[in-house]
Design a protein around this motif. Structure first.
Motif, PDB file in Angstrom:
ATOM      1  N   ASP A  82      30.226 -41.225  13.499  1.00  0.00           N
ATOM      2  CA  ASP A  82      31.287 -40.598  13.581  1.00  0.00           C
ATOM      3  C   ASP A  82      32.170 -40.183  14.703  1.00  0.00           C
ATOM      4  O   ASP A  82      30.233 -39.614  15.737  1.00  0.00           O
ATOM      5  N   CYS A  83      33.036 -41.177  14.876  1.00  0.00           N
ATOM      6  CA  CYS A  83      33.537 -40.666  15.911  1.00  0.00           C
ATOM      7  C   CYS A  83      34.665 -40.342  16.101  1.00  0.00           C
ATOM      8  O   CYS A  83      35.782 -41.387  15.526  1.00  0.00           O
ATOM      9  N   PRO A  84      35.396 -39.661  17.327  1.00  0.00           N
ATOM     10  CA  PRO A  84      36.886 -39.811  17.368  1.00  0.00           C
ATOM     11  C   PRO A  84      37.430 -41.139  17.849  1.00  0.00           C
ATOM     12  O   PRO A  84      36.892 -41.653  18.751  1.00  0.00           O
ATOM     13  N   SER A  85      38.871 -41.349  17.398  1.00  0.00           N
ATOM     14  CA  SER A  85      39.683 -42.659  18.123  1.00  0.00           C
ATOM     15  C   SER A  85      38.983 -42.475  19.161  1.00  0.00           C
ATOM     16  O   SER A  85      39.367 -42.214  19.997  1.00  0.00           O
ATOM     17  N   TYR A  86      39.579 -44.240  19.915  1.00  0.00           N
ATOM     18  CA  TYR A  86      38.904 -44.941  21.488  1.00  0.00           C
ATOM     19  C   TYR A  86      40.034 -43.899  22.061  1.00  0.00           C
ATOM     20  O   TYR A  86      41.248 -44.683  22.339  1.00  0.00           O
ATOM     21  N   ASP A  87      39.388 -43.376  23.424  1.00  0.00           N
ATOM     22  CA  ASP A  87      40.932 -43.053  24.421  1.00  0.00           C
ATOM     23  C   ASP A  87      39.896 -42.374  25.649  1.00  0.00           C
ATOM     24  O   ASP A  87      39.617 -41.634  25.360  1.00  0.00           O
ATOM     25  N   GLY A  88      40.474 -43.141  26.500  1.00  0.00           N
ATOM     26  CA  GLY A  88      39.826 -43.182  28.022  1.00  0.00           C
ATOM     27  C   GLY A  88      40.513 -41.838  28.713  1.00  0.00           C
ATOM     28  O   GLY A  88      38.476 -41.825  29.219  1.00  0.00           O
ATOM     29  N   ASP A 101      35.488 -35.872  28.524  1.00  0.00           N
ATOM     30  CA  ASP A 101      34.099 -35.123  26.925  1.00  0.00           C
ATOM     31  C   ASP A 101      32.537 -36.671  27.571  1.00  0.00           C
ATOM     32  O   ASP A 101      31.852 -35.839  26.725  1.00  0.00           O
ATOM     33  N   GLY A 102      33.163 -37.537  28.305  1.00  0.00           N
ATOM     34  CA  GLY A 102      32.745 -37.937  27.757  1.00  0.00           C
ATOM     35  C   GLY A 102      31.853 -38.946  26.309  1.00  0.00           C
ATOM     36  O   GLY A 102      32.807 -38.941  25.811  1.00  0.00           O
ATOM     37  N   ILE A 103      30.635 -39.906  26.721  1.00  0.00           N
ATOM     38  CA  ILE A 103      30.576 -40.958  25.010  1.00  0.00           C
ATOM     39  C   ILE A 103      30.991 -40.267  24.549  1.00  0.00           C
ATOM     40  O   ILE A 103      29.497 -39.155  24.319  1.00  0.00           O
ATOM     41  N   PRO A 104      30.707 -39.726  22.617  1.00  0.00           N
ATOM     42  CA  PRO A 104      31.058 -39.114  22.078  1.00  0.00           C
ATOM     43  C   PRO A 104      29.080 -38.799  20.981  1.00  0.00           C
ATOM     44  O   PRO A 104      28.523 -40.112  21.144  1.00  0.00           O
ATOM     45  N   ALA A 105      28.722 -37.950  20.560  1.00  0.00           N
ATOM     46  CA  ALA A 105      27.446 -38.138  19.926  1.00  0.00           C
ATOM     47  C   ALA A 105      27.346 -39.123  18.883  1.00  0.00           C
ATOM     48  O   ALA A 105      26.163 -39.896  18.614  1.00  0.00           O
ATOM     49  N   GLY A 106      28.577 -39.128  17.907  1.00  0.00           N
ATOM     50  CA  GLY A 106      27.618 -40.476  16.980  1.00  0.00           C
ATOM     51  C   GLY A 106      27.699 -41.986  17.825  1.00  0.00           C
ATOM     52  O   GLY A 106      26.894 -42.195  17.031  1.00  0.00           O
ATOM     53  N   ILE A 127      32.242 -49.974  17.652  1.00  0.00           N
ATOM     54  CA  ILE A 127      31.818 -50.575  18.634  1.00  0.00           C
ATOM     55  C   ILE A 127      32.299 -50.830  19.663  1.00  0.00           C
ATOM     56  O   ILE A 127      31.794 -50.615  21.402  1.00  0.00           O
ATOM     57  N   ASP A 128      33.690 -50.207  19.860  1.00  0.00           N
ATOM     58  CA  ASP A 128      34.028 -49.888  21.659  1.00  0.00           C
ATOM     59  C   ASP A 128      33.451 -49.316  21.918  1.00  0.00           C
ATOM     60  O   ASP A 128      33.440 -49.397  23.381  1.00  0.00           O
ATOM     61  N   TRP A 129      33.042 -48.042  20.975  1.00  0.00           N
ATOM     62  CA  TRP A 129      33.081 -46.557  21.877  1.00  0.00           C
ATOM     63  C   TRP A 129      31.366 -46.898  22.806  1.00  0.00           C
ATOM     64  O   TRP A 129      30.768 -46.759  23.518  1.00  0.00           O
ATOM     65  N   VAL A 130      30.348 -47.869  22.015  1.00  0.00           N
ATOM     66  CA  VAL A 130      29.057 -47.573  22.360  1.00  0.00           C
ATOM     67  C   VAL A 130      29.173 -48.926  23.529  1.00  0.00           C
ATOM     68  O   VAL A 130      28.631 -49.111  24.451  1.00  0.00           O
ATOM     69  N   SER A 131      30.270 -49.892  23.252  1.00  0.00           N
ATOM     70  CA  SER A 131      30.280 -50.790  24.680  1.00  0.00           C
ATOM     71  C   SER A 131      30.895 -50.399  25.691  1.00  0.00           C
ATOM     72  O   SER A 131      30.269 -50.988  26.677  1.00  0.00           O
TER      73      SER A 131
END
Ligand SMILES: Cc1cc2nc3c(=O)[nH]c(=O)nc-3n(C[C@H](O)[C@H](O)[C@H](O)COP(=O)(O)O)c2cc1C
Length: 223
Positions: free
Chosen positions: A51-57, A63-68, A101-105
């Motif tokens: 689980d991740c918050p909505s991608y926001d640059g 805060d960096g890339i979320p734990a999920g 996918i957007d976060w992990v990219s």
């Protein structure tokens, strides 16, 4: 394995729906048992693990890339491939999966590059959610994942399972097992072919500039 050779590959496997009782979680679980029967190792997961918050640059900078997304990344890089069974929402992939996918990219090195993947879907509809998988191929292919050409979409999935989690139609069960087995064999072959190299260029075909250049080249070492 069908080839009779020992299997040395490992797979992250999960269904991409958040709800309890998900048909895609059931199909993912069936895929996991087929992989295990073939001798592969399985890392089981749930969509809620990622689980991740909505991608926001701005959030990324603050805060960096979320734990999920980090949990997804670490499971991707510690396995040889992944199998996702994804619902189809409005003829495409679920927003939570695209967001992940957007976060992990955003990681460098980009963890989907070169990962082997098999896509599955399950839906009560007659098409089994297959359109969603064609949409899902696009970001994965863009990110350099090695997507297996065949996919499996379970139509009328609400009526398709036996109480013990197999497919009630024995021919369909046989086809499903064959698709998963062939995927596992292809990952085995790719892992052990000593001369295999891979190259991922995010915007292939564009004149290289420092602003857009993102290139990752690896050579698989002989085992
Ligand atoms: C917002 C939404 C959109 C949906 N769109 C589709 C669709 O385009 N095609 C389809 O086959 N099923 C569609 N469905 C039905 C899902 O396939 C069905 O709810 C399925 O059970 C979801 O997967 P799950 O059981 O793993 O949660 C949609 C469901 C929702 C909630």
């Amino acid at each position: 394995m069908q080839s009779g050779k020992p299997c040395s590959t490992s797979y992250l496997i999960f269904g991409a729906a958040l709800r309890e009782g998900s048909l895609n979680a059931r199909l993912a679980s069936l895929a996991a048992s087929v992989v295990e029967q073939a001798g592969g190792a399985v890392v089981h997961a749930k969509m809620s693990d990622f689980d991740c918050p909505s991608y926001d640059g701005d959030v990324e900078i603050k805060d960096g890339i979320p734990a999920g997304a980090d949990r997804f990344r670490s499971k991707l890089v510690s396995t040889d491939g992944f199998i996702i069974s994804s619902p189809e929402y409005n003829a495409s992939m679920p927003g939570v999966l695209k967001n992940l996918i957007d976060w992990v990219s955003r990681y460098k090195p980009q963890p989907l590059k070169g990962r082997h993947a098999l896509l599955l879907s399950a839906s009560p509809s007659m098409a089994g959610g297959n359109r969603g998988l064609w949409a899902l191929r696009v970001p994965f292919e863009h990110l350099g994942a090695r997507l297996y050409p065949d996919m499996f979409s379970l139509a009328q999935a609400h009526e398709a399972f036996t109480p013990d989690g197999n497919l009630a139609d024995t021919k369909l069960q046989h086809w499903f097992e064959g698709t998963v087995d062939c995927f596992v064999e292809s990952v085995e072959a790719a892992k052990h072919y000593p001369a295999m190299k891979s190259q991922w260029i995010e915007f292939l075909g564009e004149r290289p500039t420092p602003a857009t250049e993102r290139v990752e080249v690896t050579e698989v070492q002989p085992v």
